[in-house]
Write a protein that holds these residues in place. Sequence first.
Motif, PDB file in Angstrom:
ATOM      1  N   GLU A 213      44.656  72.042   2.171  1.00  0.00           N
ATOM      2  CA  GLU A 213      44.415  70.912   1.306  1.00  0.00           C
ATOM      3  C   GLU A 213      43.705  70.850   0.110  1.00  0.00           C
ATOM      4  OE1 GLU A 213      43.165  66.207   2.515  1.00  0.00           O
ATOM      5  OE2 GLU A 213      43.021  67.906   3.944  1.00  0.00           O
ATOM      6  N   ALA A 214      42.420  71.630   0.018  1.00  0.00           N
ATOM      7  CA  ALA A 214      42.035  71.860  -1.127  1.00  0.00           C
ATOM      8  C   ALA A 214      42.665  72.529  -2.246  1.00  0.00           C
ATOM      9  CB  ALA A 214      40.610  72.592  -0.852  1.00  0.00           C
ATOM     10  N   GLU A 215      43.495  73.587  -1.608  1.00  0.00           N
ATOM     11  CA  GLU A 215      44.041  74.264  -2.676  1.00  0.00           C
ATOM     12  C   GLU A 215      45.404  73.409  -3.358  1.00  0.00           C
ATOM     13  OE1 GLU A 215      45.444  77.864  -0.629  1.00  0.00           O
ATOM     14  OE2 GLU A 215      43.614  78.879  -0.734  1.00  0.00           O
ATOM     15  N   GLY A 216      45.734  72.686  -2.577  1.00  0.00           N
ATOM     16  CA  GLY A 216      46.881  71.612  -3.020  1.00  0.00           C
ATOM     17  C   GLY A 216      46.396  70.614  -3.948  1.00  0.00           C
ATOM     18  N   ARG A 217      45.074  70.116  -3.654  1.00  0.00           N
ATOM     19  CA  ARG A 217      44.456  69.284  -4.573  1.00  0.00           C
ATOM     20  C   ARG A 217      44.019  69.903  -5.980  1.00  0.00           C
ATOM     21  NH1 ARG A 217      41.242  67.523   0.023  1.00  0.00           N
ATOM     22  NH2 ARG A 217      39.648  68.607  -0.911  1.00  0.00           N
ATOM     23  N   ARG A 218      43.783  71.240  -5.640  1.00  0.00           N
ATOM     24  CA  ARG A 218      43.447  71.676  -6.975  1.00  0.00           C
ATOM     25  C   ARG A 218      44.513  72.106  -7.719  1.00  0.00           C
ATOM     26  NH1 ARG A 218      41.501  77.829  -6.628  1.00  0.00           N
ATOM     27  NH2 ARG A 218      43.664  78.149  -5.914  1.00  0.00           N
ATOM     28  N   GLU A 219      45.602  72.426  -7.186  1.00  0.00           N
ATOM     29  CA  GLU A 219      46.998  72.585  -7.945  1.00  0.00           C
ATOM     30  C   GLU A 219      47.282  71.266  -8.382  1.00  0.00           C
ATOM     31  OE1 GLU A 219      49.904  75.108  -9.387  1.00  0.00           O
ATOM     32  OE2 GLU A 219      48.063  75.657  -8.360  1.00  0.00           O
ATOM     33  N   ALA A 220      47.114  70.184  -7.844  1.00  0.00           N
ATOM     34  CA  ALA A 220      47.815  68.981  -8.211  1.00  0.00           C
ATOM     35  C   ALA A 220      46.691  68.484  -9.618  1.00  0.00           C
ATOM     36  CB  ALA A 220      47.819  67.797  -7.267  1.00  0.00           C
ATOM     37  N   ALA A 221      45.536  68.780  -9.450  1.00  0.00           N
ATOM     38  CA  ALA A 221      44.650  68.316 -10.445  1.00  0.00           C
ATOM     39  C   ALA A 221      45.052  69.058 -11.874  1.00  0.00           C
ATOM     40  CB  ALA A 221      43.344  68.624  -9.830  1.00  0.00           C
ATOM     41  N   ARG A 223      47.773  70.613 -12.368  1.00  0.00           N
ATOM     42  CA  ARG A 223      49.140  69.968 -12.855  1.00  0.00           C
ATOM     43  C   ARG A 223      48.956  68.581 -13.679  1.00  0.00           C
ATOM     44  NH1 ARG A 223      53.681  72.636 -10.612  1.00  0.00           N
ATOM     45  NH2 ARG A 223      53.055  74.804 -10.394  1.00  0.00           N
ATOM     46  N   ASP A 224      48.396  67.582 -12.900  1.00  0.00           N
ATOM     47  CA  ASP A 224      47.922  66.575 -13.821  1.00  0.00           C
ATOM     48  C   ASP A 224      47.121  66.569 -14.991  1.00  0.00           C
ATOM     49  OD1 ASP A 224      48.919  65.312 -11.585  1.00  0.00           O
ATOM     50  OD2 ASP A 224      47.275  64.655 -10.534  1.00  0.00           O
TER      51      ASP A 224
END
Length: 337
Positions: A213-221, A223-224
């Motif tokens: 989940e942290a990796e997903g948030r980091r990737e999303a951040a 990308r944002d």
Amino acid sequence: MQILDIFGIVVVVFAVILLFSVIKIVPQGREFTVERFGKYTKTLSPGISLLTPFVERIGRRMNMMEQVLDVPQQEVITKDNAMVKVDAIVFIQVMSASAAAYRVEDLPYAITQLCSTNLRTVIGSMELDEVLFQRDSINSRLLTVIDAATEPWGVKVNRIEIKDLTPPVDITNAMARQMKAERERRAVITEADGEKQAAIARAEGAKQSAILEAEGRREAAFRDAEAREREAEAEAKATAMVSQAIAAGDVNAINYFIAQKYVEAFAELARSPQQRTVIVPAEMSGLVGTLAGVGELVGLAREQQTRTPPTAPQPQRTAAPRTPPTRPAGGGSVPRT
């Protein structure tokens, strides 16, 4: 004549009796001892043998095969004063017929009593737990002692086995409770170990989930941020282009900027969670028309400046603003200029 016949019959009967007393047949697995005037002289092996009539006779018929003797059950007191009932079986084999026949009176009885006494001695020197769980050790000790004791008798003790060993009833009940408690303890330990492994597995799963989940948030951040960066670059380029257009005297760029900000403000007003009713102002089209009029005035001014020579300035002519058509009070679509 009758006397002769009777004498002949007597002679024949005597000869038959003599023949059977002289010829001896020994079966397989047996040995016979021979006594001469009551003294042991030899041992007959399996087969046919001849004896001296009226001098030698068969003394003892010995069984040379392995035999099983049953030691009767008896009560024995252990080292820790516990009463147990024990019995056994012993496997013997006669190796010397003469020794077994003439060195002990009753061989089976003698061996049985010897086993009983040594059984009490061995078990009496041990505690109850040792007696219950070390039967092999008891068998080995008994075998060593009894085999050494029966060697002068010409007997070989092959094996001794404890057949049954019964502790008192109260001790049996205590052992049953102990066994139950031990099994319950093992069950509790096994259950706790299972719960431990399950908790570890759940924690490991939660850890992996949190990491993903942290990796997903980091990737999303990331990308944002990249999207915002590109949007800012596009906005900067658009602003630069509009600024260049304004500097070049293009009034439509000013109209585009003002209309865009107006639409964005109206969209934010419509998306507000506290706003239940959105009222479209009737002056929206008028505002756009006013902007168009301003654009036309600027255009006329530029044309006037280009036509009039710089030495003779002429009075500026003011163009009346063109009033755009108005919309009904309920609002509507905005006409494009």
